[in-house]
Design a protein around this motif. Structure first.
Motif, PDB file in Angstrom:
ATOM      1  N   ARG A   2       0.858  -1.162   0.000  1.00  0.00           N
ATOM      2  CA  ARG A   2       0.000   0.000   0.000  1.00  0.00           C
ATOM      3  C   ARG A   2       0.894   1.211   0.000  1.00  0.00           C
ATOM      4  NH1 ARG A   2      -5.411   1.434   1.341  1.00  0.00           N
ATOM      5  NH2 ARG A   2      -5.461   3.602   1.925  1.00  0.00           N
ATOM      6  N   HIS A 104      -6.906  -7.629   2.566  1.00  0.00           N
ATOM      7  CA  HIS A 104      -6.144  -8.791   3.013  1.00  0.00           C
ATOM      8  C   HIS A 104      -6.007  -8.756   4.525  1.00  0.00           C
ATOM      9  CE1 HIS A 104      -2.282  -6.526   3.428  1.00  0.00           C
ATOM     10  NE2 HIS A 104      -2.670  -5.883   2.346  1.00  0.00           N
ATOM     11  N   ASP A 136      -2.461  -0.776   6.777  1.00  0.00           N
ATOM     12  CA  ASP A 136      -2.297  -1.771   5.690  1.00  0.00           C
ATOM     13  C   ASP A 136      -2.565  -3.162   6.229  1.00  0.00           C
ATOM     14  OD1 ASP A 136      -1.600  -3.186   3.451  1.00  0.00           O
ATOM     15  OD2 ASP A 136       0.515  -2.657   3.484  1.00  0.00           O
ATOM     16  N   ILE A 137      -3.782  -3.746   6.051  1.00  0.00           N
ATOM     17  CA  ILE A 137      -4.959  -3.048   5.573  1.00  0.00           C
ATOM     18  C   ILE A 137      -6.144  -3.567   6.383  1.00  0.00           C
ATOM     19  CG2 ILE A 137      -5.309  -4.679   3.668  1.00  0.00           C
ATOM     20  CD1 ILE A 137      -6.042  -0.946   3.419  1.00  0.00           C
ATOM     21  N   GLU A 170      -1.242 -11.501   1.066  1.00  0.00           N
ATOM     22  CA  GLU A 170      -0.973 -10.455   0.061  1.00  0.00           C
ATOM     23  C   GLU A 170       0.448  -9.922   0.174  1.00  0.00           C
ATOM     24  OE1 GLU A 170      -0.758  -6.409  -1.736  1.00  0.00           O
ATOM     25  OE2 GLU A 170      -0.406  -6.996   0.327  1.00  0.00           O
ATOM     26  N   GLU A 171       0.935  -9.823   1.410  1.00  0.00           N
ATOM     27  CA  GLU A 171       2.252  -9.216   1.620  1.00  0.00           C
ATOM     28  C   GLU A 171       3.392 -10.157   1.224  1.00  0.00           C
ATOM     29  OE1 GLU A 171       2.522  -6.203   2.224  1.00  0.00           O
ATOM     30  OE2 GLU A 171       0.800  -5.516   3.383  1.00  0.00           O
ATOM     31  N   ASP A 197      -7.302  -1.972  -0.597  1.00  0.00           N
ATOM     32  CA  ASP A 197      -5.842  -1.870  -0.498  1.00  0.00           C
ATOM     33  C   ASP A 197      -5.283  -1.039  -1.656  1.00  0.00           C
ATOM     34  OD1 ASP A 197      -3.398  -2.338   0.657  1.00  0.00           O
ATOM     35  OD2 ASP A 197      -3.130  -4.330  -0.211  1.00  0.00           O
TER      36      ASP A 197
END
Ligand SMILES: [Zn+2]
Length: 465
Positions: A2, A104, A136-137, A170-171, A197
């Motif tokens: 993000r 996420h 985030d997030i 996601e990360e 996001d």
């Protein structure tokens, strides 16, 4: 991922105001607190627990068991994660395609020793919420959930299916979004996705409104290896051909090379907005390039500005280098990693071919990943209007700026598959003070979070009514 990509667009608006007292804001705060305090970091395997907990919030609000699904899957190696899928079926049978709401549940690691407080204890202080993931997030997952609960409680009847996707990696690996976009049946035939996001607003510390962005495109990430080989030998007997020398020359050519400038609908709109407030030579270059996309000089001038770098073309840069095996031996191998951020719609294979031409026939250029071409999402008038209208309820004069992200998010596999995704979050922060995603003492203004809950109620209403 993000990251805000806004640069200065000056417009005076009061930023921090007193939060209204509202039962849904209280509910959202309670949910955000819980979400932050479950440490959903890669490898701690806590995402499934949080996904079930969010699922339970929907269940308690009247969603049918059969419309709530927690799907376990494998994230990065050793990471047992999960996605939450919640369906809100259309109130009456409809031919409209379903829409997706995204966030996420995983967060980037945070060490207590790096923070001035425990990152996994939710703290409210001086008008801010603190904790890993507040920005985030987890705030996005919470705002979407609260908005849906509020809409249901108020008797809202969606005219199309709404499908929620909260992924759990996601990360890191991004496998959840990849699986959803390519395999999970709930996400077949979507009209579009709205991602929390991405997008959002920024204010300068003096209250100047820097505008709200809507993410409609992202560049494609790709790595390439440049390698040069030879049989080597004793360094007391140099040969005309030396892999290190050859590779060096290729990298110097790459450093000087400029890919063809390109515009797309998103970047054209972005520069349209930007040029309104850029009075100097940078603004002149933007106006010249918009008027004549073949004006490579103007594009080069824009590209050289640190705030605009990467927005006019594909960029490739050498990021790693190794070669040789002994101080007194002629090298047998010299190798570099070249990282590219490719314009939407351009294939990484085509960039490989272009890199091969730059590198020359003695250098072998190889792709190191299988990333597929990402496509810019069209600036659909219905979504642009829904976003603009909702932001203008809060900040009537805020510029709305379509943006192309240089990094990737969960939107990527959907854009690759041809489903448009819009980063339309309504959170705003004060820059640069609050730009702490992935960093220390991550925080968001309490008022901005309340605003974002209300924003998602308006967004969902606008696209599903
Ligand atoms: Zn993120």
């Amino acid at each position: 991922m993000r990251a805000l990509t806004l640069t200065a667009l000056l417009l005076a608006t009061p930023a921090l105001a007193t939060p209204a007292n509202n039962e849904w804001h209280a509910k959202a705060r309670e949910m955000l607190k819980h979400a932050v305090e479950v440490p959903t970091v890669e490898g701690r395997n806590k995402v499934p627990e949080l996904a079930r907990w969010f699922g339970d919030q929907f269940k308690a609000a009247g969603w049918a068991d059969s419309d709530i699904k927690v799907v376990p899957y494998e994230g990065a190696p050793g990471d047992k994660t999960a996605a939450l899928i919640v369906r809100w079926p259309a109130a009456v049978k409809s031919n409209a395609k379903p829409i997706m709401l995204m966030a996420h549940l995983d967060v980037v690691e945070a060490k207590p020793s790096d923070w001035s407080m425990d990152p996994f204890t939710f703290v409210e202080k001086d008008g801010y919420y603190y904790g890993r993931g507040v920005y985030d997030i987890k705030q996005g997952a919470t705002a979407i959930t609260t908005a849906l609960l509020e809409l249901k409680a108020n008797g809202f009847k969606p005219k199309r299916d709404i499908v929620v996707l909260f992924t759990g990696d996601e990360e890191t690996a991004g496998n959840g979004a990849q699986l959803a976009a390519t395999q999970w049946p709930e996400f077949k035939g979507l009209d579009f996705g709205l991602n929390s996001d991405g997008g959002g607003g920024a204010f300068a510390a003096d209250g100047h409104d820097l505008g709200f962005s809507i993410d409609t495109a992202e560049k494609t990430y790709a790595d390439y290896s440049f390698s040069v080989r030879d049989s080597g030998g004793h360094s007391s007997k140099p040969k005309p051909f030396n892999p290190i020398t050859e590779l060096s020359a290729a990298l110097v050519r790459l450093g000087a090379y400029r890919f063809e400038p390109m515009q797309n609908e998103t970047t054209r709109s972005y520069f349209q907005e930007r040029q309104k407030v850029e009075k100097g030579p940078l603004g002149d270059a933007m106006r010249a390039w918009l008027a004549n996309p073949a004006d490579g000089k103007a594009a080069d001038f824009i590209e050289a500005d640190p705030g605009e770098v990467g927005l006019t073309r594909t960029r490739c840069v050498a990021t790693m280098l190794n070669g040789g095996h002994a101080q007194n031996a002629l090298p047998q191998l010299a190798q570099a990693n070249v990282n590219c951020r490719i314009m939407p719609g351009v294939s990484p294979d085509a960039i490989r071919d272009e890199l091969q031409k730059i590198a020359g026939s003695k250098v072998q250029v190889t792709r190191l990943d299988k990333n597929e071409t990402s496509y810019a999402s069209p600036l659909r008038p219905d979504i642009m209007k829904a976003y603009t209208d909702s932001i203008h309820v809060m900040f009537p004069n805020a510029p709305i700026i379509p943006t192309m992200a240089a990094g990737a998010s969960d939107a990527r596999p959907f854009r690759v598959a041809g489903t448009p995704v819009y980063g339309v979050d309504g959170l705003w922060i004060v820059v640069p003070e609050d730009m702490r995603a992935h960093g220390r003492d991550e925080r968001i203004p309490v008022k901005a979070f309340d605003d974002n809950v209300d924003h998602w109620v308006r967004m969902i209403t606008a696209v599903a009514k």
